[in-house]
Design a protein around this motif. Structure first.
Motif, mmCIF file in Angstrom:
data_model
loop_
_atom_site.group_PDB
_atom_site.id
_atom_site.type_symbol
_atom_site.label_atom_id
_atom_site.label_comp_id
_atom_site.label_asym_id
_atom_site.label_seq_id
_atom_site.Cartn_x
_atom_site.Cartn_y
_atom_site.Cartn_z
ATOM 1 N N CYS A 1 -10.084 1.446 -5.644
ATOM 2 C CA CYS A 1 -9.179 1.508 -4.507
ATOM 3 C C CYS A 1 -9.058 0.119 -3.862
ATOM 4 O O CYS A 1 -10.047 -0.545 -3.606
ATOM 5 N N CYS B 1 -7.762 7.417 0.119
ATOM 6 C CA CYS B 1 -7.785 7.553 -1.335
ATOM 7 C C CYS B 1 -8.630 8.766 -1.731
ATOM 8 O O CYS B 1 -9.498 9.198 -0.983
ATOM 9 N N PHE C 1 -8.132 -0.547 -0.973
ATOM 10 C CA PHE C 1 -8.446 -0.543 0.459
ATOM 11 C C PHE C 1 -9.950 -0.461 0.740
ATOM 12 O O PHE C 1 -10.451 -1.128 1.617
HETATM 13 ZN ZN ZN Z 1 -9.958 3.955 -0.715
#
Ligand code: ZN
Length: 310
Positions: A278, A247, A280
């Motif tokens: 984000c 990201c 993740f």
């Molecule tokens: Zn990320």
């Protein structure tokens, strides 16, 4: 962090004189970073961890340098599981689940993602340096098994015509996996087909002695010795998987641009700024009014004169 900590490792090996290859993987730091700021129910955590090990094992097995993406769109209490692994074994992963649902620790794969037979498992293989016209290859994997290992074994046999066996295990600390694969027999005087088959059968039998608890508790170096000490095995240089999120502020900006100026402006009017976290890595991105205005100004300049470079 301790300096002497063993890095996460993927170890490829080959049975000497027989077309049987294997891989062992151990994800500890990588797996812990995926779980940071997340609180997954144990069954979801196990499934995501096992997918991580599987993705690393399959990625190291690809014939090309590129990324592998595993996505399960669940129709049960787990809505989404995503694991990405690139050619350098840099990984990230995330899961979304129904926070209201009671998820039993003993849930099987079917209970979690294929409750009504509508779950979808997609594996994407994306070569890094694509030839002209080459696209990412996407395969739909039938969710026909009680574990992610079984499902992937079926997939490998069907899509690659390769006999593959997988043993996967994950808890909050570690994710480990063993892959064994029978390569097409070369035949010839040195490697009679019967001997090849015997080696394959023996390796699978040895792998099958592996219990889940043993896989969770034992480092891969010890596992290798314990399982295959009677075999002649060629071991390759170890590789080191790691966590990396792709990201960036630029990517989030592009996503906002895709939403469109109108949409963004109305959200700004309501909230004062655009906030994106984000999925993740949890990285927080904020775009205030000025930032957003700049996004769309830059787009207009590019659109009116495509030769303009910054
Ligand atoms: Zn990320």
């Amino acid at each position: 962090m301790s300096q002497h900590k063993t890095p996460d490792t993927l170890q490829k090996f080959m049975f000497d004189g027989a077309p049987v290859r294997g891989e062992l993987v151990e994800l500890s730091d990588t797996w812990r970073q995926v779980q940071q700021r997340r609180d997954y129910p144990p069954a979801v955590r196990t499934l995501l961890g096992e997918m991580m090990a599987a993705a690393a094992l399959l990625s190291a097995n690809l014939k090309f340098n590129g990324a592998i993406v595993m996505q399960i769109y669940g129709d049960g209490p787990v809505r989404l599981l995503v694991v990405e692994c690139d050619g350098d074994l840099q990984m990230r992963a995330t899961a979304k689940f129904d926070a209201e649902a009671v998820i039993s620790e003993a849930s099987l794969l079917t209970d979690l993602v294929n409750l009504n037979g509508k779950g979808r498992f997609v594996i994407t293989l994306d070569p890094k340096d694509k030839l002209p016209g080459q696209q990412a290859y996407q395969g739909v994997v039938p969710l026909d098994g009680d574990s992610i290992a079984t499902v992937i074994e079926h997939y490998m046999l069907r899509s690659e015509q390769l006999d593959t066996r997988l043993w996967l295990a994950a808890d909050g600390n570690v994710s480990r996996g063993l892959l064994l694969q029978k390569l097409p027999s070369t035949g010839g005087v040195d490697a009679p087909v019967d001997d090849d088959l015997a080696t394959w059968d023996r390796s699978v039998m040895l792998g099958s002695t592996l219990r889940n608890a043993e896989l969770l508790e034992t480092d891969i170096e010890t596992l290798m010795r314990r399982l295959f000490w009677e075999e002649t095995i060629r071991v390759f240089d170890p590789q080191h998987p790691s966590f990396r999120c792709t990201c960036s502020r630029e990517r989030v900006g592009n996503m906002l641009k895709m939403l469109g100026q109108e949409e963004v402006n109305s959200a700004l009017a309501e909230m004062g700024k655009m906030s994106v976290d984000c999925e993740f890595c949890g990285q927080h991105y904020a775009f205030d009014k000025v930032d957003c205005a700049q996004l769309f100004v830059a787009t207009e300049v590019l659109a009116s004169d495509s030769s303009v470079k910054h």
